[in-house]
Design an enzyme around this catalytic site. Structure first.
Site, mmCIF file in Angstrom:
data_model
loop_
_atom_site.group_PDB
_atom_site.id
_atom_site.type_symbol
_atom_site.label_atom_id
_atom_site.label_comp_id
_atom_site.label_asym_id
_atom_site.label_seq_id
_atom_site.Cartn_x
_atom_site.Cartn_y
_atom_site.Cartn_z
ATOM 1 N N LYS A 16 -9.598 -1.170 -3.562
ATOM 2 C CA LYS A 16 -9.511 -2.093 -2.427
ATOM 3 C C LYS A 16 -10.634 -1.805 -1.427
ATOM 4 C CE LYS A 16 -5.430 -0.534 -1.634
ATOM 5 N NZ LYS A 16 -4.131 -0.213 -1.001
ATOM 6 N N ASP A 67 0.859 -1.172 0.000
ATOM 7 C CA ASP A 67 0.000 0.000 0.000
ATOM 8 C C ASP A 67 0.905 1.235 0.000
ATOM 9 O OD1 ASP A 67 -2.343 1.573 0.261
ATOM 10 O OD2 ASP A 67 -2.009 1.686 2.427
ATOM 11 N N ASP A 102 -0.128 5.134 0.969
ATOM 12 C CA ASP A 102 -0.327 6.111 2.041
ATOM 13 C C ASP A 102 -0.312 5.425 3.404
ATOM 14 O OD1 ASP A 102 -0.594 8.132 0.147
ATOM 15 O OD2 ASP A 102 -2.752 7.807 -0.047
ATOM 16 N N ASP A 125 0.291 9.718 5.770
ATOM 17 C CA ASP A 125 -1.067 9.946 5.282
ATOM 18 C C ASP A 125 -1.613 11.228 5.901
ATOM 19 O OD1 ASP A 125 -3.358 9.518 3.869
ATOM 20 O OD2 ASP A 125 -3.897 7.638 4.868
ATOM 21 N N ASN A 168 -5.287 3.022 -3.386
ATOM 22 C CA ASN A 168 -6.532 3.727 -3.698
ATOM 23 C C ASN A 168 -6.263 5.225 -3.723
ATOM 24 O OD1 ASN A 168 -7.953 1.308 -3.658
ATOM 25 N ND2 ASN A 168 -8.684 1.570 -1.558
ATOM 26 N N CYS A 207 -6.060 3.025 -8.145
ATOM 27 C CA CYS A 207 -7.475 3.148 -8.487
ATOM 28 C C CYS A 207 -7.889 4.601 -8.277
ATOM 29 C CB CYS A 207 -8.320 2.232 -7.610
ATOM 30 S SG CYS A 207 -10.102 2.539 -7.759
#
Length: 378
Positions: A117, A23, A25, A31, A67, A105
C-alpha cells in the site's frame, strides 16, 4: 504478497452486504515506531478486537490488508508473522467473530512491488473474491486512504494508531474515532451504496442511525400495544409519507406480517373537507384525532424539510397534548417541529432535494431494522 485463510463463516444480519477490509498495525494492535517484530510487542486493541467480532456477527465479511516490510528487511520471520495473525484470529474468534483472511505484503518500500500500500494488488485480490459486496477499507494512515482511492472504494479513517495525526491532513475524510462509531457508518452503507460525499457527513449518519435503531424497537413496542403508525407531510414529504406507510403495510425486503400504518396527508377528501370547513393549517387535526381516540398507543411521523410547516406543527402539537409520541424527519435539527419531537432524524442542511433524498435513505434504514425485528429467523 501472501495470505492466511480462516475457514469459518459468520451469521448473516444487518451488515451482510459489507466487505470490511482492515489495516492491522494501529487498527487491530498497537503500532511501534519500527513495527511489531517480537511476540511481546504484539499488543491487541481490545475494543477493536471486540468491534471486529461484532461487525462479523452482524454479517460483515472481514479481511485484513497489511504492509509488513520487516519481513523483507530480515527483522521478522514469516513464521512469527503468521503466529501474530493466528493470535488475532483467535482473539476475534473468542468473541464470536471471524476474520476470513490476512493479506500481507512482505516487501520493503524500495522493492517497488505492486502489492505494498498505497499500491492496490492486495485490495484488488480481496475485491475479486466478493464482487457483489460493498467494500469499505478502514485504516489509520495516508497510505490506507490512498490505496482505497486508487481502487475506487469507500474508506474510513479510524482514530486509533496514527489516525488522529492523519486526520490533520484529511480533515473532511469519513472518520470514526473507534469501532463503536464505525458500526453505524457500516450500517448506513449496507443497504444503500452511499456516495463518498454523503459519507463525509459521518456525524449526522452516526446520530441518525443510532436514533433509527432505537426508534425501530419503540415502534415495535407501540404496535404490540395496539398502536398505529400515523404519518403526515406536505408535497414531496407527503409522497415520502405514503412511501413509508406502503413499506410498513406491504413489505420492505423480507416477508413479515403487515404493520398497522396510515398516511393521513394522502386522504384527499378528508384534507380538503377540513381545509374548506376549518382551515388548511388545521386540516390534519380531525383525521389525526380520530385515530388517537381509538388507538392511544399510536405514534406520529412528521416529514418536513423545513420543520416550519404550520399544519404539520399543529398536528405535532395535538399529538403532544394527547400523549402521542412524535417522530420528525427534518432538514435542520434547530426548527419549531424539532421542539415538539421525541425522536428527530435530521439531514444536516436545508436544501429541499438533498433533504428529501436523505429522508428516504433513513426511512429505508428504519424499514430494514423493522424487517430484522419482525423476521422470525433473526
Amino acid at each position: 504478497m501472501h495470505n492466511l485463510t480462516n475457514s469459518c463463516s459468520p451469521q448473516v444480519s444487518m451488515l451482510d452486504n459489507i466487505l470490511l477490509i482492515l489495516d492491522r498495525d494501529g487498527v487491530l494492535n498497537l503500532d511501534t515506531p519500527t513495527g511489531v517484530t517480537k511476540t511481546d510487542e504484539l499488543v491487541l486493541i481490545d475494543e477493536a478486537i471486540q468491534g471486529v467480532a461484532h461487525a462479523s456477527k452482524l454479517g460483515a465479511t472481514v479481511y485484513v490488508c497489511t504492509n509488513q516490510a520487516n519481513v523483507g528487511r530480515g527483522l521478522l520471520t514469516e513464521s512469527l508473522l503468521l503466529d501474530f495473525h493466528h493470535k488475532i484470529l483467535s482473539a476475534v474468534k473468542d468473541h464470536g467473530g471471524v476474520i476470513q483472511e490476512f493479506f500481507y505484503c512482505p516487501h520493503r518500500p524500495e522493492d517497488d512491488c505492486d502489492c505494498r500500500k498505497p499500491n492496490t494488488k492486495m485490495l484488488e485480490m480481496i475485491l475479486s473474491l466478493h464482487p457483489d459486496k460493498i467494500p469499505v477499507f478502514v485504516g489509520d494512515s495516508s497510505s490506507d486512504l490512498e490505496a482505497a482511492t486508487r481502487t475506487d472504494i469507500h474508506s474510513i479513517l479510524i482514530g486509533t494508531g496514527k489516525g488522529l495525526v492523519t486526520r490533520e491532513a484529511y480533515p473532511f475524510h469519513p472518520f470514526a474515532m473507534n469501532f463503536s462509531e464505525l458500526i453505524p457508518l457500516l450500517a448506513a452503507l449496507n443497504y444503500h451504496h452511499v456516495s463518498k460525499t454523503l459519507l463525509t457527513r459521518s456525524l449526522e449518519i452516526k446520530e441518525n442511525i443510532y436514533t433509527t435503531f432505537k426508534l425501530s424497537h419503540f415502534i415495535a413496542q407501540r404496535v404490540s400495544d395496539n398502536g398505529v403508525v400515523l404519518s403526515i407531510g406536505n408535497g414531496g414529504s407527503c409522497a415520502l409519507s405514503d412511501h413509508f406507510v406502503a413499506e410498513l403495510q406491504i413489505r420492505f425486503n423480507r416477508e413479515r406480517a403487515p404493520l398497522p400504518a396510515v398516511s393521513l396527508s394522502s386522504q384527499s377528501s378528508s384534507i380538503t373537507a377540513a381545509s374548506n370547513d376549518y382551515s388548511y393549517q388545521s386540516s390534519l387535526l380531525r383525521p389525526l384525532e380520530s385515530f388517537m381516540n381509538i388507538a392511544p398507543a399510536s405514534i406520529l411521523f412528521c416529514f418536513s424539510t423545513s420543520g416550519k410547516s404550520t399544519n404539520i406543527i399543529n398536528a405535532a402539537q395535538l399529538a403532544k397534548n394527547k400523549g402521542i409520541p412524535v417522530v420528525s424527519y427534518i432538514g435542520l435539527a434547530d426548527s419549531p417541529l424539532a421542539l415538539l419531537s421525541d425522536y428527530i432524524i435530521y439531514a444536516g442542511h436545508s436544501r429541499t432535494p438533498e433533504v428529501q433524498d436523505l429522508h428516504e435513505f433513513y426511512v429505508h434504514q428504519l424499514c430494514h431494522q423493522l424487517d430484522l425485528i419482525y423476521t422470525t429467523d433473526q
